[in-house]
Design an enzyme around this catalytic site. Structure first.
Site, PDB file in Angstrom:
ATOM      1  N   LYS A  47      36.980  52.150  36.020  1.00 15.24           N
ATOM      2  CA  LYS A  47      37.548  51.460  34.931  1.00 15.24           C
ATOM      3  C   LYS A  47      36.849  50.460  34.315  1.00 15.24           C
ATOM      4  CE  LYS A  47      39.251  47.773  36.450  1.00 15.24           C
ATOM      5  NZ  LYS A  47      38.961  46.486  36.074  1.00 15.24           N
ATOM      6  N   ASN A  67      35.148  42.237  31.309  1.00 17.88           N
ATOM      7  CA  ASN A  67      34.070  43.149  31.020  1.00 17.88           C
ATOM      8  C   ASN A  67      34.431  43.493  29.343  1.00 17.88           C
ATOM      9  OD1 ASN A  67      32.773  44.287  33.565  1.00 17.88           O
ATOM     10  ND2 ASN A  67      34.871  44.198  34.124  1.00 17.88           N
TER      11      ASN A  67
HETATM   12  O1  LIG Z   1      40.215  44.328  37.157  1.00 14.94           O
HETATM   13  C1  LIG Z   1      40.692  43.574  36.363  1.00 14.94           C
HETATM   14  C2  LIG Z   1      42.357  43.649  35.924  1.00 14.94           C
HETATM   15  O2  LIG Z   1      42.866  44.618  36.679  1.00 14.94           O
HETATM   16  C3  LIG Z   1      39.959  42.601  35.941  1.00 14.94           C
HETATM   17  O3  LIG Z   1      39.124  43.144  34.970  1.00 14.94           O
HETATM   18  P1  LIG Z   1      38.259  42.264  34.129  1.00 14.94           P
HETATM   19  O4  LIG Z   1      36.844  42.051  35.544  1.00 14.94           O
HETATM   20  O5  LIG Z   1      37.399  42.889  33.237  1.00 14.94           O
HETATM   21  O6  LIG Z   1      38.494  40.941  34.131  1.00 14.94           O
END
Ligand SMILES: O=C(CO)COP(=O)(O)O
Ligand SMILES: NC(=O)C1=CN([C@@H]2O[C@H](COP(=O)(O)OP(=O)(O)OC[C@H]3O[C@@H](n4cnc5c(N)ncnc54)[C@H](O)[C@@H]3O)[C@@H](O)[C@H]2O)C=CC1
Length: 414
Positions: free
Chosen positions: A204, A269
């Site tokens: 994801k 991300n």
């Molecule tokens: O895995 C995450 C939320 O479940 C956090 O994602 P990020 O690293 O993109 O902030």
């Protein structure tokens, strides 16, 4: 009484320690103290991060403003932090795990159990390796996983969320992890599909990068929803190609569609990819990560590169246009606008790949099906051109085919 150590102390690592520490105080079968290994750093004022955490009970760099619980003890010595632990919680950015495991070989208590909260994978010469497998193989311990829609800062503020423990065979072990993590605001469910849960959490992050591009290009919610739908299909297809045992139902747990949604709406991300697109791809991800995340680490860009290596190695690039495009855009080989390209090519291939799990269950061969099938269940959608077509249309030639390589990062104790 079981002793728990958390290996990692970033944003999520610190929240994990807080969750666990609130439970070890209440549960009779756990030792109160939770040890947290800290990758030691010197703060701008000259103090050591570990000392400040132990004095203030706060991780002032990675989770400022949140008390971890007085029973969380920060320890900069990895070997010392793990030596008595019966339950090991691994929560470091995935690129550091190989180095961490090397330092831990032979240092873990016999019979210890592990769980990985790490979203990412390694690609080695032999092929892709999930982080829980790396831990299991290197440290000779059983390793479950915990993934979910878990933006750490929100859980730190005790806002309600859910998570999924993925296990293989040992249900009673999974139940202990569920007990250790569950609080009234953090509801954990266990499923017998360790690979499915871990692949959801890993893949994801690639889709979240795509969602960030869409935000940076101001394309709106419908486009983002389309990207999430296509991303989910590629997540399912890729997972089933690697592990035919992966269950469809896993994608409907917190680790699946819920994590995809939260990360595409609010994650790191997404945030850095948005800035990348806003800057027209002219500032690198490394530079933007440093500026926007201040020491926290992105996983999606590396994961897109790692997945691209696997796709390229197997000749699967055309079946995964979204994953492929995210890598090529992140590497500066395509502009951010390439994230949405319309054409009428092979979108049914993904559908075919999704049949692979079913075929595998009946021991039927996959490749002839992909080549010859005309199963038509296509919905109107964004249609991607192949990587070759995209690059050719922009007058670029593809670089040399990526070989499966493995880049490791060293763990340097400060
Ligand atoms: O895995 C995450 C939320 O479940 C956090 O994602 P990020 O690293 O993109 O902030
Ligand atoms: N932050 C979040 O909201 C969530 C993160 N995750 C996952 O948890 C994992 C860990 O992420 P975070 O805890 O958020 O970390 P982070 O990104 O906030 O922090 C980076 C961490 O890496 C450490 N580090 C830096 N250089 C290192 C080196 N050379 N060797 C070892 N460690 C080093 C830093 O000290 C810091 O603890 C990742 O896989 C992430 O995808 C999962 C769910 C939520």
């Amino acid at each position: 009484m079981s002793k728990v150590t958390v290996v990692g102390s970033g944003n999520w690592g610190s929240v994990a320690a807080k969750l666990i520490a609130s439970n070890t105080l209440k549960l009779k079968n756990f030792n109160d103290e939770v040890r947290m290994w800290v990758f030691e750093e010197t703060l701008p004022g000259g103090e050591k991060l570990t000392e400040v955490i132990n004095q203030t009970n706060e991780n002032v760099k990675y989770l400022p403003g949140i008390k971890l619980g007085k029973n969380v003890i920060a320890d900069p010595n990895l070997e010392n932090a793990v030596k008595d632990a019966d339950m090991l919680v691994f929560v470091s950015p995935h690129q550091f795990m190989e180095g961490i495991c090397k330092l831990l070989i032979g240092k873990i208590k016999a019979g210890a159990e592990g769980i990985s909260l790490i979203k990412g994978m390694e690609v080695k010469k032999e092929g892709p390796c999930m982080i829980s497998t790396l831990i299991s193989n290197q440290l000779e311990i059983n390793c479950s996983v915990l993934m979910g829609a878990n933006i750490a800062n929100e859980i730190a503020m005790e806002k309600f969320s859910e998570a999924t423990v993925g296990y293989s065979q040992h249900k009673e072990v999974a139940e202990r992890w569920v007990q250790l993590f569950t609080t009234p605001y953090f509801i954990v469910t266990a499923v017998d599909d360790v690979e499915g849960v871990e692949l959801c959490g890993t893949l994801k992050n690639i889709v979240a990068i795509a969602a960030g591009f869409v935000d940076g290009l101001e394309m709106g919610n419908n486009t983002k929803a389309a990207i999430m739908r296509l991303g989910l299909k590629e997540m399912m297809a890729f997972s089933k190609l690697l592990f035919p045992s992966v269950k469809d139902s896993t994608f409907f747990e917190s680790c699946g569609v819920a994590d995809l949604i939260t990360t595409c709406m609010g994650g790191r991300n997404r945030k850095v990819a948005e800035a990348y697109a806003t800057n027209g791809g002219k500032r690198s991800f490394e530079e933007l990560e440093e500026e926007l995340l201040k020491g926290q680490k992105l996983q999606g860009v590396l994961t897109a590169k790692e997945v691209y290596e696997v796709l390229s190695h197997h000749g699967w690039l055309e079946m995964f246009p979204l994953f492929s495009s995210v890598n090529l855009i992140s590497q500066g080989r395509l502009p951010p606008s390439a994230i949405v390209e319309h054409s009428d090519n092979k979108s049914s291939m993904i559908h075919n790949v999704l049949w692979h799990g079913l075929l595998h269950a009946f021991n039927l061969p996959l490749l002839p099906f992909i080549r010859h099938s005309h199963v038509s269940m296509r919905a109107p959608s964004i249609r991607y051109r192949s990587v070759q077509e995209l690059e050719a249309s922009r007058g670029r030639t593809r670089g040399p085919k990526l070989a499966i390589t493995h880049s490791s990062y060293s763990v340097v104790q400060g």
